[in-house]
Enzyme design. Sequence first.
Site, mmCIF file in Angstrom:
data_model
loop_
_atom_site.group_PDB
_atom_site.id
_atom_site.type_symbol
_atom_site.label_atom_id
_atom_site.label_comp_id
_atom_site.label_asym_id
_atom_site.label_seq_id
_atom_site.Cartn_x
_atom_site.Cartn_y
_atom_site.Cartn_z
ATOM 1 N N THR A 148 21.040 56.995 96.925
ATOM 2 C CA THR A 148 20.587 58.269 97.487
ATOM 3 C C THR A 148 21.570 59.380 97.175
ATOM 4 O O THR A 148 22.775 59.150 97.195
ATOM 5 C CB THR A 148 20.547 58.119 99.023
ATOM 6 O OG1 THR A 148 19.766 56.986 99.327
ATOM 7 C CG2 THR A 148 20.012 59.355 99.693
ATOM 8 N N ARG A 176 6.959 51.423 102.232
ATOM 9 C CA ARG A 176 8.289 51.224 102.821
ATOM 10 C C ARG A 176 9.007 52.582 102.945
ATOM 11 O O ARG A 176 9.005 53.392 102.030
ATOM 12 C CB ARG A 176 9.107 50.278 101.948
ATOM 13 C CG ARG A 176 10.527 50.008 102.450
ATOM 14 C CD ARG A 176 11.559 50.905 101.785
ATOM 15 N NE ARG A 176 12.935 50.515 102.128
ATOM 16 C CZ ARG A 176 14.008 51.225 101.785
ATOM 17 N NH1 ARG A 176 13.867 52.347 101.100
ATOM 18 N NH2 ARG A 176 15.211 50.828 102.127
ATOM 19 N N VAL A 177 9.611 52.804 104.104
ATOM 20 C CA VAL A 177 10.407 54.007 104.337
ATOM 21 C C VAL A 177 11.831 53.576 104.635
ATOM 22 O O VAL A 177 12.057 52.678 105.459
ATOM 23 C CB VAL A 177 9.814 54.826 105.511
ATOM 24 C CG1 VAL A 177 10.752 55.953 105.908
ATOM 25 C CG2 VAL A 177 8.445 55.387 105.127
ATOM 26 N N GLY A 178 12.790 54.191 103.981
ATOM 27 C CA GLY A 178 14.201 53.860 104.215
ATOM 28 C C GLY A 178 14.834 54.799 105.215
ATOM 29 O O GLY A 178 14.157 55.474 105.999
ATOM 30 N N ASP A 179 16.161 54.869 105.166
ATOM 31 C CA ASP A 179 16.903 55.714 106.104
ATOM 32 C C ASP A 179 16.837 57.200 105.734
ATOM 33 O O ASP A 179 17.002 58.069 106.587
ATOM 34 C CB ASP A 179 18.379 55.287 106.122
ATOM 35 C CG ASP A 179 19.003 55.419 104.734
ATOM 36 O OD1 ASP A 179 18.500 54.754 103.802
ATOM 37 O OD2 ASP A 179 19.964 56.196 104.574
ATOM 38 N N THR A 199 24.274 56.288 102.329
ATOM 39 C CA THR A 199 23.632 55.795 101.112
ATOM 40 C C THR A 199 23.764 54.282 101.097
ATOM 41 O O THR A 199 24.684 53.727 101.705
ATOM 42 C CB THR A 199 24.266 56.434 99.856
ATOM 43 O OG1 THR A 199 23.620 55.912 98.684
ATOM 44 C CG2 THR A 199 25.749 56.200 99.765
ATOM 45 N N GLY A 200 22.829 53.633 100.437
ATOM 46 C CA GLY A 200 22.858 52.175 100.425
ATOM 47 C C GLY A 200 21.600 51.610 101.051
ATOM 48 O O GLY A 200 20.564 52.289 101.096
ATOM 49 N N GLY A 202 18.875 50.996 103.188
ATOM 50 C CA GLY A 202 18.335 51.753 104.310
ATOM 51 C C GLY A 202 18.065 50.921 105.550
ATOM 52 O O GLY A 202 18.278 51.378 106.679
HETATM 53 N N1 GLY Z 1 19.251 54.580 101.295
HETATM 54 C C1 GLY Z 1 18.068 54.700 100.570
HETATM 55 C C2 GLY Z 1 17.056 53.685 100.900
HETATM 56 O O1 GLY Z 1 17.367 52.609 101.390
HETATM 57 O O2 GLY Z 1 15.900 53.948 100.670
#
Ligand code: GLY
Length: 293
Positions: A148, A176-179, A199-200, A202
């Site tokens: 990210t 799918r939704v991340g952080d 970042t990383g 989510g």
């Molecule tokens: N940090 C980005 C994701 O996991 O989508």
Amino acid sequence: MPAVVATWPFGQTAVRAAMPLLRQGRPALDVALAGAQAIEDDPTVHSVGYGGVGNSIGTVSLDACVMDGRTLNCGGVAAVENIRHVAALAKRVMERTPHVLLVGEGARLFAVQQGFALDTLLTPESVAEWYKTRPKANPNPRDQGHDTVTVLVLDQKGSLGGVCTTSGLAHKLPGRVGDSPLIGSGLYVDDTAGAAGATGVGEEIIRINGSFFVVEQMRAGRTPQEACEAAVRRLNSLAVRRGVHPARVAFLALDVKGRVGAAATSRTNFQYAVSKGNKVELVQARELDAEGK
Ligand code: GLY
């Protein structure tokens, strides 16, 4: 002193695009958006915007959010297809709707209504990358790319702003939704405490509401560096408990004094770009293992 920081080596591009606006005295959020947009437009970055690697069915699906530290105004969009500048779209959600988060088709419809162009986000290189990295069987989301871009800015008036934008985990399940679009997880900004981004992976960041955690550590008196390390320790202990260590996550923070901090879980090799004047520097973040060392 005004400052811009951005995640990963490609953050140098973001910082360079943002600095002229910072010098013009523009508000932190506008500065951060210009930086993030430079990465969304860069087809060589396969984890953000145009040229992002597709999900499990090969579609590019983007997540983003923005937050203004003076007002705590914020907005986000998740699982958006065919819109390149999703960070700007998240800002539009903040400015033109009573809501904080729009997703999927609703977000795309809003984008079209707001005059955003529909775009094809795949490039020949990102399609080739999708085939190359396609999991053979039992995909483990923690092994896929997820870099990210988060841009944090302290402007000339002493206010903070932040933007986070990504195509998320490569080969993720559709929907799918991340952080990254979630205020508090991928980003949190409050002038009275500080700004932080993540970042990383989510799924692990969401579990500890990572960016909010970092900001609240700063509110409690920790420096940005101490706050990021505290978040990594919390994340590590949870990852060990759940048998997913090392979780590959990093945090980046900036406070109203212009102090910068960053920390990562082991084997993340997290670097970030920082500029407080004319020079742009790339800095290696401290990694903490399961013992917190
Ligand atoms: N940090 C980005 C994701 O996991 O989508």
